[in-house]
Design a protein around this motif. Structure first.
Motif, PDB file in Angstrom:
ATOM      1  N   GLU A 113     -38.962  38.227 -80.684  1.00  0.00           N
ATOM      2  CA  GLU A 113     -39.869  37.080 -80.655  1.00  0.00           C
ATOM      3  C   GLU A 113     -41.319  37.492 -80.418  1.00  0.00           C
ATOM      4  OE1 GLU A 113     -38.449  34.251 -77.758  1.00  0.00           O
ATOM      5  OE2 GLU A 113     -38.855  35.571 -76.083  1.00  0.00           O
TER       6      GLU A 113
ATOM      7  N   PRO B 249     -35.068  38.212 -77.486  1.00  0.00           N
ATOM      8  CA  PRO B 249     -36.055  37.732 -76.530  1.00  0.00           C
ATOM      9  C   PRO B 249     -37.129  38.778 -76.207  1.00  0.00           C
ATOM     10  CG  PRO B 249     -34.040  38.317 -75.394  1.00  0.00           C
ATOM     11  CD  PRO B 249     -33.757  38.434 -76.871  1.00  0.00           C
TER      12      PRO B 249
ATOM     13  N   ASN C  16     -38.589  40.236 -73.431  1.00  0.00           N
ATOM     14  CA  ASN C  16     -38.397  40.385 -71.996  1.00  0.00           C
ATOM     15  C   ASN C  16     -39.225  41.531 -71.427  1.00  0.00           C
ATOM     16  OD1 ASN C  16     -36.587  38.274 -71.923  1.00  0.00           O
ATOM     17  ND2 ASN C  16     -34.778  39.576 -71.940  1.00  0.00           N
TER      18      ASN C  16
ATOM     19  N   ASN D 118     -38.590  36.497 -69.291  1.00  0.00           N
ATOM     20  CA  ASN D 118     -39.080  36.275 -70.652  1.00  0.00           C
ATOM     21  C   ASN D 118     -40.583  36.025 -70.597  1.00  0.00           C
ATOM     22  OD1 ASN D 118     -39.841  34.349 -73.002  1.00  0.00           O
ATOM     23  ND2 ASN D 118     -37.950  35.337 -73.651  1.00  0.00           N
TER      24      ASN D 118
ATOM     25  N   GLU E 241     -41.712  32.419 -72.121  1.00  0.00           N
ATOM     26  CA  GLU E 241     -41.334  31.283 -71.276  1.00  0.00           C
ATOM     27  C   GLU E 241     -42.144  31.220 -69.986  1.00  0.00           C
ATOM     28  OE1 GLU E 241     -37.130  31.597 -70.613  1.00  0.00           O
ATOM     29  OE2 GLU E 241     -36.665  31.312 -72.743  1.00  0.00           O
ATOM     30  N   ASN E 242     -42.668  32.374 -69.572  1.00  0.00           N
ATOM     31  CA  ASN E 242     -43.382  32.437 -68.293  1.00  0.00           C
ATOM     32  C   ASN E 242     -44.863  32.780 -68.451  1.00  0.00           C
ATOM     33  OD1 ASN E 242     -41.151  32.112 -66.151  1.00  0.00           O
ATOM     34  ND2 ASN E 242     -40.279  33.537 -67.637  1.00  0.00           N
ATOM     35  N   ASN E 243     -45.379  32.633 -69.666  1.00  0.00           N
ATOM     36  CA  ASN E 243     -46.805  32.877 -69.946  1.00  0.00           C
ATOM     37  C   ASN E 243     -47.306  34.221 -69.434  1.00  0.00           C
ATOM     38  OD1 ASN E 243     -47.224  30.341 -71.246  1.00  0.00           O
ATOM     39  ND2 ASN E 243     -47.229  29.380 -69.221  1.00  0.00           N
TER      40      ASN E 243
END
Length: 113
Positions: A35, A68, A70, A81, A84-86
Motif C-alpha cells: 500500500e 499493509p 507496516n 500501520n 492508519e496512524n498517519n
C-alpha cells in the motif's frame, strides 16, 4: 501512468516463465502490491486487459493482494500501520520508526492448468 509499462514487463516475465516450463494456459496471475508502493492497484487492473491482449495471458484472471504498510517504532517496538496512524506510533506517538513492509510489488503466484 507508469503502471502500463510495469504490467507489460510482468507479462513478459510470466510469458518467459510459461515457455520455460511448457505451460500453454495460465488461469490466474496473482500480484502483491504494497500500500506504500508507487503502483496504484486500480490502474493496474484498468490497463491489464489491454496489456494482455494478443499474449499468452489474454484469458488470464488478475488477482491483486494489497500488503499493509507496516513500521516498527524505534522507541517502544510497537508494529503499526503507517497509513492508519498517519505515520505516528499509536502506542507512544513517536514519529521515529523503521519500515517493515508496504513497498512491495511482486508476482506471487502463476496458476496454470
Amino acid at each position: 501512468m507508469h503502471e502500463l509499462g510495469v504490467v507489460i514487463e510482468v507479462i513478459k516475465t510470466v510469458e518467459n516463465f510459461a515457455r520455460k516450463n511448457a505451460l500453454t494456459k495460465i488461469d490466474t496471475l496473482v500480484l502483491q502490491i504494497g500500500e506504500l508502493s508507487s503502483m496504484i492497484p486500480r490502474y493496474i487492473e484498468a490497463c491489464y486487459p489491454a496489456a494482455v491482449d494478443g499474449t499468452l495471458l489474454k484469458d488470464t484472471k488478475l488477482k491483486i493482494e494489497i500488503l499493509p504498510g507496516n513500521a516498527i517504532c524505534k522507541k517502544c517496538n510497537k508494529v503499526f500501520n503507517l497509513l492508519e496512524n498517519n505515520g505516528n506510533c499509536p502506542n507512544c506517538e513517536s514519529k521515529e520508526w523503521d519500515l517493515l513492509c508496504g513497498k512491495e510489488f511482486m508476482i506471487k503466484e502463476i496458476i496454470a492448468f
